[in-house]
Structure formats: structure tokens, C-alpha cells
Enzyme design. Structure first.
Site, PDB file in Angstrom:
ATOM      1  N   ASP A  13       0.817  -1.218   0.000  1.00 48.77           N
ATOM      2  CA  ASP A  13       0.000   0.000   0.000  1.00 48.77           C
ATOM      3  C   ASP A  13       0.849   1.267   0.000  1.00 48.77           C
ATOM      4  O   ASP A  13       0.475   2.279   0.592  1.00 48.77           O
ATOM      5  CB  ASP A  13      -0.946   0.027   1.222  1.00 48.77           C
ATOM      6  CG  ASP A  13      -1.811  -1.210   1.284  1.00 48.77           C
ATOM      7  OD1 ASP A  13      -2.245  -1.669   0.219  1.00 48.77           O
ATOM      8  OD2 ASP A  13      -2.053  -1.703   2.394  1.00 48.77           O
ATOM      9  N   GLY A  15       1.598   3.067  -2.615  1.00 49.62           N
ATOM     10  CA  GLY A  15       1.297   4.009  -3.699  1.00 49.62           C
ATOM     11  C   GLY A  15       1.963   3.563  -4.992  1.00 49.62           C
ATOM     12  O   GLY A  15       2.316   4.390  -5.844  1.00 49.62           O
ATOM     13  N   LYS A  16       2.113   2.257  -5.121  1.00 48.70           N
ATOM     14  CA  LYS A  16       2.761   1.729  -6.330  1.00 48.70           C
ATOM     15  C   LYS A  16       1.944   2.044  -7.580  1.00 48.70           C
ATOM     16  O   LYS A  16       2.498   2.228  -8.655  1.00 48.70           O
ATOM     17  CB  LYS A  16       2.942   0.203  -6.199  1.00 48.70           C
ATOM     18  CG  LYS A  16       3.898  -0.176  -5.081  1.00 48.70           C
ATOM     19  CD  LYS A  16       4.024  -1.688  -4.934  1.00 48.70           C
ATOM     20  CE  LYS A  16       2.806  -2.368  -4.366  1.00 48.70           C
ATOM     21  NZ  LYS A  16       2.524  -2.093  -2.958  1.00 48.70           N
ATOM     22  N   ASN A  38      -5.279  -9.645  -4.352  1.00 52.46           N
ATOM     23  CA  ASN A  38      -4.892  -9.105  -3.031  1.00 52.46           C
ATOM     24  C   ASN A  38      -4.322  -7.691  -3.184  1.00 52.46           C
ATOM     25  O   ASN A  38      -4.331  -6.915  -2.238  1.00 52.46           O
ATOM     26  CB  ASN A  38      -3.890 -10.033  -2.313  1.00 52.46           C
ATOM     27  CG  ASN A  38      -2.710 -10.469  -3.185  1.00 52.46           C
ATOM     28  OD1 ASN A  38      -2.699 -10.243  -4.390  1.00 52.46           O
ATOM     29  ND2 ASN A  38      -1.738 -11.109  -2.575  1.00 52.46           N
ATOM     30  N   ALA A  39      -3.819  -7.371  -4.358  1.00 48.64           N
ATOM     31  CA  ALA A  39      -3.283  -6.031  -4.607  1.00 48.64           C
ATOM     32  C   ALA A  39      -4.425  -5.041  -4.813  1.00 48.64           C
ATOM     33  O   ALA A  39      -5.464  -5.388  -5.371  1.00 48.64           O
ATOM     34  CB  ALA A  39      -2.403  -6.054  -5.852  1.00 48.64           C
ATOM     35  N   GLY A  40      -4.213  -3.828  -4.370  1.00 46.08           N
ATOM     36  CA  GLY A  40      -5.167  -2.758  -4.637  1.00 46.08           C
ATOM     37  C   GLY A  40      -4.380  -1.517  -4.993  1.00 46.08           C
ATOM     38  O   GLY A  40      -3.796  -0.879  -4.118  1.00 46.08           O
ATOM     39  N   HIS A  41      -4.302  -1.219  -6.269  1.00 46.57           N
ATOM     40  CA  HIS A  41      -3.456  -0.103  -6.720  1.00 46.57           C
ATOM     41  C   HIS A  41      -4.343   1.015  -7.268  1.00 46.57           C
ATOM     42  O   HIS A  41      -5.050   0.823  -8.249  1.00 46.57           O
ATOM     43  CB  HIS A  41      -2.462  -0.586  -7.780  1.00 46.57           C
ATOM     44  CG  HIS A  41      -1.479  -1.585  -7.235  1.00 46.57           C
ATOM     45  ND1 HIS A  41      -0.473  -2.132  -7.976  1.00 46.57           N
ATOM     46  CD2 HIS A  41      -1.345  -2.121  -5.998  1.00 46.57           C
ATOM     47  CE1 HIS A  41       0.233  -2.973  -7.218  1.00 46.57           C
ATOM     48  NE2 HIS A  41      -0.286  -2.987  -6.015  1.00 46.57           N
ATOM     49  N   GLN A 234       2.197  -6.092  -3.624  1.00 45.80           N
ATOM     50  CA  GLN A 234       2.696  -6.304  -2.263  1.00 45.80           C
ATOM     51  C   GLN A 234       4.073  -5.636  -2.113  1.00 45.80           C
ATOM     52  O   GLN A 234       4.310  -4.661  -2.797  1.00 45.80           O
ATOM     53  CB  GLN A 234       2.734  -7.798  -1.900  1.00 45.80           C
ATOM     54  CG  GLN A 234       1.345  -8.423  -1.775  1.00 45.80           C
ATOM     55  CD  GLN A 234       0.717  -8.788  -3.101  1.00 45.80           C
ATOM     56  OE1 GLN A 234       1.324  -9.485  -3.900  1.00 45.80           O
ATOM     57  NE2 GLN A 234      -0.483  -8.322  -3.351  1.00 45.80           N
ATOM     58  N   THR A 249       2.774 -12.660   2.035  1.00 52.08           N
ATOM     59  CA  THR A 249       1.936 -13.198   0.974  1.00 52.08           C
ATOM     60  C   THR A 249       2.661 -14.405   0.380  1.00 52.08           C
ATOM     61  O   THR A 249       3.724 -14.802   0.864  1.00 52.08           O
ATOM     62  CB  THR A 249       1.592 -12.108  -0.068  1.00 52.08           C
ATOM     63  OG1 THR A 249       0.563 -12.613  -0.916  1.00 52.08           O
ATOM     64  CG2 THR A 249       2.812 -11.691  -0.907  1.00 52.08           C
TER      65      THR A 249
HETATM   66  P1  IMO Z   1      -0.654  -3.980  -2.549  1.00 51.32           P
HETATM   67  O1  IMO Z   1      -0.167  -4.507  -3.854  1.00 51.32           O
HETATM   68  C1  IMO Z   1      -0.943  -4.564   1.754  1.00 51.32           C
HETATM   69  C2  IMO Z   1      -1.173  -8.717   3.196  1.00 51.32           C
HETATM   70  C3  IMO Z   1      -2.464  -9.164   3.832  1.00 51.32           C
HETATM   71  C4  IMO Z   1      -1.939 -10.218   4.799  1.00 51.32           C
HETATM   72  C5  IMO Z   1      -0.801 -10.859   4.015  1.00 51.32           C
HETATM   73  C6  IMO Z   1      -1.195 -12.146   3.284  1.00 51.32           C
HETATM   74  O2  IMO Z   1      -1.899  -3.186  -2.624  1.00 51.32           O
HETATM   75  O3  IMO Z   1       0.445  -3.286  -1.812  1.00 51.32           O
HETATM   76  P2  IMO Z   1      -2.670 -12.646   1.111  1.00 51.32           P
HETATM   77  O4  IMO Z   1      -4.131 -12.377   0.854  1.00 51.32           O
HETATM   78  O5  IMO Z   1      -1.763 -12.034   0.125  1.00 51.32           O
HETATM   79  O6  IMO Z   1      -2.376 -14.105   1.326  1.00 51.32           O
HETATM   80  O7  IMO Z   1      -2.398 -11.948   2.545  1.00 51.32           O
HETATM   81  O8  IMO Z   1      -0.390  -9.897   3.057  1.00 51.32           O
HETATM   82  N1  IMO Z   1      -1.319  -8.133   1.837  1.00 51.32           N
HETATM   83  C7  IMO Z   1      -1.216  -6.831   1.554  1.00 51.32           C
HETATM   84  N2  IMO Z   1      -1.036  -5.762   2.359  1.00 51.32           N
HETATM   85  N3  IMO Z   1      -0.994  -4.381   0.429  1.00 51.32           N
HETATM   86  C8  IMO Z   1      -1.133  -5.448  -0.409  1.00 51.32           C
HETATM   87  O9  IMO Z   1      -1.062  -5.327  -1.738  1.00 51.32           O
HETATM   88  C9  IMO Z   1      -1.298  -6.736   0.145  1.00 51.32           C
HETATM   89  N4  IMO Z   1      -1.491  -7.963  -0.357  1.00 51.32           N
HETATM   90  C10 IMO Z   1      -1.490  -8.811   0.674  1.00 51.32           C
HETATM   91  O10 IMO Z   1      -3.092  -8.106   4.510  1.00 51.32           O
HETATM   92  O11 IMO Z   1      -1.374  -9.608   5.926  1.00 51.32           O
HETATM   93 MG    MG Z   2      -2.907  -1.617  -1.815  1.00 44.16          MG
END
Ligand code: IMO
Ligand code: MG
Length: 439
Positions: A13, A15-16, A38-41, A234, A249
Site C-alpha cells: 500500500d 502508492g505503487k 490481493n493487490a489494490g493499486h 505487495q 503473501t
Molecule cells: P498492494 O499490492 C498490503 C497482506 C495481507 C496479509 C498478508 C497475506 O496493494 O500493496 P494474502 O491475501 O496475500 O495471502 O495476505 O499480506 N497483503 C497486503 N497488504 N498491500 C497489499 O497489496 C497486500 N497484499 C497482501 O493483509 O497480511
Molecule cells: Mg494496496
């Protein structure tokens, strides 16, 4: 054309999305190589139209939330590549492609690796059964179980969508096995392979023609001197090998992930941009030495009233917040070989009085200047802080380094000195324009 990597330097998270979109302005391909929904960009596009790719305005307030498609694909001239290292949930993928096409007003130029694995409806269910959802506080998108299937060599891949008979047979085999393994699971018992196959094959009609050999495509692009931007999902501290295991992850979120997740070797990547917040946040369980459980943590998080407050893009969970951790960031710089840093959310540190920055950890009376590999050890580490003064001015309108208040400049300089990595991009707001180029 130098290939560029944009990688998360903390716990995600950072800000990628914004930075990746920004540096893709003249790119030919924007490439994801790890993770899935799992990513939210988030990309917030303003009005300026620089660079050959130009900009499109979205109909919903110029904000785009990407989970699977790389952020650079929002530039009409930049194709999106979903690499083999990703895990793709077919319904989300179909939806996201449609949203992008609506925004662009034309067909999206998307290429999906034949080798990318699929997230199937039983994967999120398995997270509940196996306990990772509750113990690790995952995003519950089925990420871990999908990568488990990949490593166990029973996963279904994008290429399987091109052969419906085989797709159904493999799906049936896996589902039967799971039902045998977990006979008491009602959600699993309710799944019907034929129905799932039918629905997924229908959804995949939107992207079946985009499934291709993306490794060959990227190597042709390199040969033609085209510009590639790799967008990590991530981050270093969530990486399956280098993160705070097991609170990580299941994919490679560090520079090596580009080699295994897109087939492009490290020596083809000239710029490695680490993206870091000017403070630290983490969502989900796991140790976090500089976490502030008091008022300052709340202040850094915000109340949720603003879209840039620290609440998850994918799950809406409030993020844990605390001061900048340079021990962790130095580790990320070493692992990834950052050639530069994009420092985001510097604007949030205005008016905070004193800013603290962790430059070492204390463990049982000893000073540790490296990031420990065992998360039980990390959980016992106490940050050793240096204090720097904040500034009273808002940074939102700052567009050049020379306009930054002195103390903000000093904060940035301090980070550069400790890391020995130059800060080349500063973000002072979420919009494309709210950026300072420091190159
Ligand atoms: P972006 O790309 C922040 C965290 C989850 C959890 C751990 C494992 O937006 O930065 P998973 O569902 O991947 O098996 O979860 O990783 N997590 C993230 N935290 N940003 C993300 O993606 C994440 N993707 C997974 O909260 O602790
Ligand atoms: Mg995110």
C-alpha cells in the site's frame, strides 16, 4: 530504453499504482509479475496530458482501482501484461478488463500469460478451512491456496481455459480431491465442477483472445528497444522469502520476482524504484516495530473521511500506522538493489511537530542495525529513534524541490543519507499532478 521496476519497499500500500502509472507515461508495456486480487493499486488521474500516451479521464471522478491489471495500462498507448507469476481470478479479471475498456473507450491492449495460474472458487474457501484467513489476516482472495496448487503441480492455468474439456476434467479432479480431504465442509460440498467450469468459461470469453506467450512478447519488445515498466504487487516485507514469514503473501514481491514471474532477467532492468511512504503502514497480522497504537498512529491513518486515508483498497480494513522505519527500508534497498526511491505521502507529515525515524533496533540491551530474519525476534525489537523537526506548511501545492520547506528537504536528505539511495520522486498528494520530480 531502460526497463523500470516499481517495487513496494515496506508492507504494501505504498502508492505503487500512482508511481507505476507516472513512470509508464511513455512506456510500451506495463507488466505485473506477482500476486493477484490481493493487490489494490489506486490511480487518480488529473487533467494534464504530457507524454506520448496522454491521459483519459474516468467517468467516476478520475479514480481507478486496479487489482490485476497493471496501472500503466490506463495510458491509451501502453499495453498491460499479466505475467506468469500472477494468480488470476477469472471473474475479477473479466470485470476489470471491462472497466478499463469503458474508461479507455476502446479495446484494452492486454496480454495474459498462458502460464499464469487461476484462482478458482475453492481457493478462498480453503483459506477459511486451513485457518490462514484468521491466523494471518489475509485478504481472503484465495491467494495462498492458488500458489499452493501451483507448487503442488495440480494448478489450473490460463492456457487451460483454451481447452474446455481439459479444463473441466482438471477442475473436477481437484474438486473431488478436496471434497475427499474435507468431507465436512459445506461450502466445498456446494461447489459443482460443471457449473463452475461453465461460468468461468463464459466469463473468460472477454479475455480468451488475450492469453498468449507473454515472455516471448516481452523479449521481442526488449529487442525492439521498447519501454517496459514492471509493477510489483505487495512489497519486500510481505515477500514469501524475505518478508516477515509467516505473515507474508505467497509470491515473490521483490526484484527476483520479475525474473520468475515475467521471464525477464535482472540485468535487463536498469531503474529499480522502491516506493515507500514517508511513514510506515501495515494491514493484517505480524510484527511492526514502529507501530504507534496511540494518537499519532491514528493521526497518520486519518479518519477515513478522505480517500487517501489509510484504509485498504481491497478489503477496506484500517491500516496499522507508525513512524518511518529505516532499518526495514535499508533491508528492502539491499534486497532489491533500489537505484532510487519514490517517497510518497510526505504531505501527511506537515504540522506534526516532531517526526521520529527509526535508524536501529534495540534487542535485549544490544543495538541491532539489520533487519532480523525471524519474526519472533522482530516482534521483540524496540526501535531506536532519531527526531527531526516537521514543518507547518502544506505541501500539496509544492511542485519543485526548491519550494519544499527546509525541514521537509532535511527529512528527505536524512533518508537519502541513511539509505544511500537518491529520492527521485516525491508525492505530496494522490493526484498525478501532486508530484515533485527530484531527478
Ligand atoms: P498492494 O499490492 C498490503 C497482506 C495481507 C496479509 C498478508 C497475506 O496493494 O500493496 P494474502 O491475501 O496475500 O495471502 O495476505 O499480506 N497483503 C497486503 N497488504 N498491500 C497489499 O497489496 C497486500 N497484499 C497482501 O493483509 O497480511
Ligand atoms: Mg494496496
Amino acid at each position: 530504453m531502460p526497463a523500470i521496476a516499481v517495487l513496494g519497499a515496506q508492507w504494501g500500500d505504498e502508492g505503487k499504482g500512482k508511481i507505476s502509472h507516472l513512470v509508464s507515461e511513455n512506456a510500451d508495456y506495463s507488466v505485473r509479475f506477482n500476486g493477484g486480487t490481493n493487490a489494490g493499486h489506486t490511480v487518480f488521474v488529473g487533467n494534464s496530458a504530457n507524454g506520448k500516451n496522454g491521459h483519459e479521464k474516468s467517468k467516476n471522478g478520475n479514480e481507478f482501482k486496479f487489482h490485476l491489471i497493471p496501472s500503466g495500462a490506463l495510458h491509451p498507448g501502453c499495453a498491460g501484461v499479466l505475467g506468469n507469476g500472477m494468480v488470476l481470478e477469472p471473474f475479477s479479471l473479466a470485470k476489470e478488463i471491462k472497466e478499463l475498456e469503458d474508461a479507455l473507450g476502446k479495446d484494452a491492449k492486454i496480454f495474459i500469460s498462458e502460464r499464469a495460474h487461476l484462482i478458482l472458487p475453492y481457493h478462498p474457501i480453503l483459506e477459511g478451512i486451513e485457518g490462514s484467513k484468521s491466523e494471518l489476516d489475509t485478504t481472503a482472495k484465495g491467494i495462498g491456496p492458488a500458489y499452493q496448487d501451483k507448487v503442488a503441480r495440480r494448478g489450473l492455468r490460463a492456457v487451460d481455459l483454451l481447452n474446455p474439456t481439459q479444463f473441466l476434467a482438471k477442475l473436477q479432479r481437484n474438486l473431488d480431491q478436496l471434497k475427499g480431504l474435507y468431507p465436512h465442509s459445506k461450502p466445498l460440498a456446494d461447489l459443482d465442477a460443471q457449473k463452475i467450469a461453465r461460468e468461468i468459461l463464459t466469463a473468460s470469453e472477454r479475455f480468451r483472445d488475450k492469453i498468449t506467450n507473454t515472455t516471448a512478447l516481452l523479449h521481442k519488445a526488449l529487442k525492439a528497444d521498447q519501454q517496459l515498466v514492471f509493477e510489483g504487487a505487495q512489497a519486500c516485507l510481505l515477500d514469501i522469502d524475505f518478508g516477515t514469514y509467516p505473515y507474508v503473501t505467497s509470491s515473490h514481491a521483490t526484484i527476483g520476482g520479475i525474473g520468475v514471474g515475467a521471464g525477464v532477467p535482472p540485468n535487463r532492468i536498469q531503474r529499480v524504484i522502491g516506493v515507500a511512504k514517508a511513514f510506515t503502514s501495515r494491514v493484517g497480522s505480524g510484527p511492526f516495530p514502529t507501530e504507534d497504537l496511540g494518537e499519532m498512529g491514528q493521526r497518520l491513518r486519518g479518519t477515513g473521511a478522505n480517500p487517501w486515508d489509510e484504509f485498504g483498497t481491497t478489503t477496506g480494513r484500517p491500516r496499522r500506522c507508525g513512524w518511518l522505519d529505516l532499518v526495514a527500508l535499508k533491508y528492502a534497498a539491499d534486497i532489491n538493489g533500489f537505484t532510487e526511491l519514490a517517497l510518497v505521502k510526505l504531505d501527511i507529515l506537515s504540522e506534526l511537530g516532531e517526526l521520529k525515524v527509526a535508524t536501529a533496533y534495540e534487542l535485549d540491551g544490544e543495538i541491532l542495525d539489520y533487519f532480523p530474519s525471524h519474526c519472533d525476534v522482530l516482534a521483540r525489537c524496540k526501535p531506536v529513534y532519531e527526531t527531526l523537526p516537521s514543518w507547518s506548511e502544506s505541501l500539496r501545492d509544492c511542485r519543485s524541490l526548491s519550494k519544499l520547506p527546509k525541514n521537509a528537504k532535511n527529512y528527505v536528505k536524512f533518508i537519502e543519507q541513511v539509505l544511500d539511495v537518491p529520492v527521485t520522486i516525491l508525492s505530496v498528494g494522490r493526484a498525478f499532478e501532486e508530484t515533485i520530480s527530484a531527478r
